[in-house]
Design a protein around this motif. Structure first.
Motif, mmCIF file in Angstrom:
data_model
loop_
_atom_site.group_PDB
_atom_site.id
_atom_site.type_symbol
_atom_site.label_atom_id
_atom_site.label_comp_id
_atom_site.label_asym_id
_atom_site.label_seq_id
_atom_site.Cartn_x
_atom_site.Cartn_y
_atom_site.Cartn_z
ATOM 1 N N LEU A 1 16.799 -27.384 35.291
ATOM 2 C CA LEU A 1 17.118 -27.560 33.873
ATOM 3 C C LEU A 1 16.330 -26.597 32.990
ATOM 4 C CD1 LEU A 1 17.285 -31.454 33.797
ATOM 5 C CD2 LEU A 1 19.211 -29.837 33.823
ATOM 6 N N THR A 2 15.114 -26.276 33.387
ATOM 7 C CA THR A 2 14.307 -25.316 32.633
ATOM 8 C C THR A 2 14.942 -23.929 32.692
ATOM 9 O OG1 THR A 2 12.292 -26.589 33.023
ATOM 10 C CG2 THR A 2 12.017 -24.252 32.441
ATOM 11 N N VAL A 3 15.354 -23.517 33.878
ATOM 12 C CA VAL A 3 16.023 -22.220 34.023
ATOM 13 C C VAL A 3 17.336 -22.236 33.244
ATOM 14 C CG1 VAL A 3 17.134 -20.654 35.665
ATOM 15 C CG2 VAL A 3 14.899 -21.661 36.213
ATOM 16 N N HIS A 4 18.083 -23.328 33.348
ATOM 17 C CA HIS A 4 19.349 -23.461 32.634
ATOM 18 C C HIS A 4 19.130 -23.322 31.123
ATOM 19 C CE1 HIS A 4 23.546 -24.884 32.385
ATOM 20 N NE2 HIS A 4 23.157 -25.476 31.266
ATOM 21 N N GLY A 5 18.143 -24.047 30.602
ATOM 22 C CA GLY A 5 17.845 -23.968 29.173
ATOM 23 C C GLY A 5 17.383 -22.591 28.753
ATOM 24 N N GLY B 1 21.227 -16.455 25.451
ATOM 25 C CA GLY B 1 22.593 -16.154 25.037
ATOM 26 C C GLY B 1 23.662 -16.426 26.073
ATOM 27 N N TYR B 2 23.291 -16.966 27.216
ATOM 28 C CA TYR B 2 24.283 -17.284 28.245
ATOM 29 C C TYR B 2 24.892 -18.648 27.966
ATOM 30 C CZ TYR B 2 22.534 -13.276 30.770
ATOM 31 O OH TYR B 2 22.186 -12.000 31.112
ATOM 32 N N ASP B 3 26.153 -18.808 28.384
ATOM 33 C CA ASP B 3 26.858 -20.067 28.182
ATOM 34 C C ASP B 3 27.786 -20.299 29.360
ATOM 35 O OD1 ASP B 3 27.630 -22.413 26.991
ATOM 36 O OD2 ASP B 3 28.500 -21.503 25.217
ATOM 37 N N HIS B 4 28.384 -21.476 29.406
ATOM 38 C CA HIS B 4 29.281 -21.809 30.512
ATOM 39 C C HIS B 4 30.543 -22.509 30.020
ATOM 40 C CE1 HIS B 4 27.349 -25.819 30.304
ATOM 41 N NE2 HIS B 4 26.217 -25.135 30.251
ATOM 42 N N ALA C 1 34.580 -17.538 33.353
ATOM 43 C CA ALA C 1 33.839 -16.307 33.652
ATOM 44 C C ALA C 1 32.380 -16.434 33.227
ATOM 45 C CB ALA C 1 34.484 -15.103 32.963
ATOM 46 N N GLU C 2 32.148 -17.057 32.065
ATOM 47 C CA GLU C 2 30.778 -17.285 31.600
ATOM 48 C C GLU C 2 30.035 -18.216 32.559
ATOM 49 O OE1 GLU C 2 31.277 -17.129 26.735
ATOM 50 O OE2 GLU C 2 31.530 -19.050 27.769
ATOM 51 N N GLU C 3 30.731 -19.245 33.015
ATOM 52 C CA GLU C 3 30.129 -20.215 33.940
ATOM 53 C C GLU C 3 29.721 -19.531 35.240
ATOM 54 O OE1 GLU C 3 31.164 -24.350 36.289
ATOM 55 O OE2 GLU C 3 32.389 -23.786 34.568
ATOM 56 N N ARG C 4 30.596 -18.694 35.783
ATOM 57 C CA ARG C 4 30.263 -17.970 37.026
ATOM 58 C C ARG C 4 29.023 -17.099 36.823
ATOM 59 N NH1 ARG C 4 35.755 -17.690 37.298
ATOM 60 N NH2 ARG C 4 35.840 -15.620 36.368
ATOM 61 N N GLU C 5 28.988 -16.371 35.701
ATOM 62 C CA GLU C 5 27.845 -15.504 35.432
ATOM 63 C C GLU C 5 26.560 -16.314 35.268
ATOM 64 O OE1 GLU C 5 26.467 -11.927 32.413
ATOM 65 O OE2 GLU C 5 27.846 -13.446 31.634
ATOM 66 N N MET C 6 26.603 -17.344 34.427
ATOM 67 C CA MET C 6 25.393 -18.113 34.138
ATOM 68 C C MET C 6 24.894 -18.862 35.376
ATOM 69 S SD MET C 6 24.684 -20.863 31.142
ATOM 70 C CE MET C 6 23.103 -21.675 30.996
ATOM 71 N N PHE C 7 25.790 -19.534 36.086
ATOM 72 C CA PHE C 7 25.362 -20.311 37.242
ATOM 73 C C PHE C 7 24.972 -19.413 38.408
ATOM 74 C CE2 PHE C 7 27.037 -23.592 34.643
ATOM 75 C CZ PHE C 7 26.332 -24.731 34.987
ATOM 76 N N GLY C 8 25.554 -18.228 38.490
ATOM 77 C CA GLY C 8 25.115 -17.256 39.490
ATOM 78 C C GLY C 8 23.680 -16.822 39.228
ATOM 79 N N LEU C 9 23.389 -16.496 37.970
ATOM 80 C CA LEU C 9 22.013 -16.140 37.583
ATOM 81 C C LEU C 9 21.057 -17.309 37.819
ATOM 82 C CD1 LEU C 9 22.509 -14.243 34.207
ATOM 83 C CD2 LEU C 9 21.361 -13.362 36.234
ATOM 84 N N GLN C 10 21.471 -18.491 37.398
ATOM 85 C CA GLN C 10 20.642 -19.682 37.546
ATOM 86 C C GLN C 10 20.308 -19.916 39.023
ATOM 87 O OE1 GLN C 10 21.714 -23.338 35.273
ATOM 88 N NE2 GLN C 10 22.011 -24.219 37.323
ATOM 89 N N ASN C 11 21.299 -19.845 39.888
ATOM 90 C CA ASN C 11 21.066 -20.075 41.317
ATOM 91 C C ASN C 11 20.159 -19.012 41.920
ATOM 92 O OD1 ASN C 11 22.684 -22.349 41.170
ATOM 93 N ND2 ASN C 11 24.508 -21.305 41.928
#
Length: 183
Positions: free
Chosen positions: A115-119, A125-128, A132-142
């Protein structure tokens, strides 16, 4: 990098570890070392109030991010400006996160790191909202979480080895104590 943390949740957690996760994420995203961030841990009632007030959604949630308005357009690492700035606030709800951690089959701290990384990514400026935004953000998060966990495991392994080495050196009288004679 300045990261302030306040735990008003009533849940005992490793605050230093949460700060480490935020710092690691910011480092991975090449955010200026002059940046400032605040992390607040709250109880369910406070999170419910924030969620309803700011998102117009009922009930509590796990994490909310409040970026600073003056940072609009300059948060992402590919943005041109690399000056010091207050990124904003991340609000975590450990009580809510505890249930999610249980369902996911991992510890509360693992969930709070996620959750800290997500926040942090939201503050950058990332969103889901869109696929396409979700793939980018969750890829970075993972990726960031996997690298953070690997770094923590390696640091723990090094610390354990250092402890064993210190004991062996001490038993052999090679620990460099003040009474050690030199000939």
């Amino acid at each position: 990098m300045s990261i302030e943390i306040a735990n008003e949740s009533g849940v005992g957690v490793d605050e230093e570890s949460i700060v480490s996760a935020a710092r690691f994420a910011l480092d991975q995203m090449e955010v200026s070392p002059l940046a400032e961030l605040s992390v607040l841990l709250v109880n369910l009632d406070v999170m419910e109030d924030l969620h309803e007030r700011w998102m117009d959604l009922p009930g509590a949630t796990d994490v909310m991010a409040f970026p600073m308005d003056e940072m609009e357009g300059t948060r992402r690492p590919d943005a041109p400006d690399d000056t010091a700035a207050l990124l904003g606030d991340i609000v975590l709800c450990p009580s809510f996160a505890r249930d999610q951690a249980k369902k996911a089959g991992h510890s509360l701290m693992d969930e709070l790191h996620l959750l800290t990384v997500h926040g942090t990514l939201h503050l950058l400026g990332y969103d889901h909202a869109e696929p396409a935004e979700e793939r980018e953000m969750f890829g970075l998060q993972n990726r960031i979480l996997a690298e953070f966990q690997a770094a923590r495991l390696e640091a723990s392994r090094r610390e354990a080895q250092r402890s064993v080495d210190d004991r062996l050196l001490g038993a052999a009288g090679l620990d460099g104590g003040p009474e050690q004679e030199t000939s």
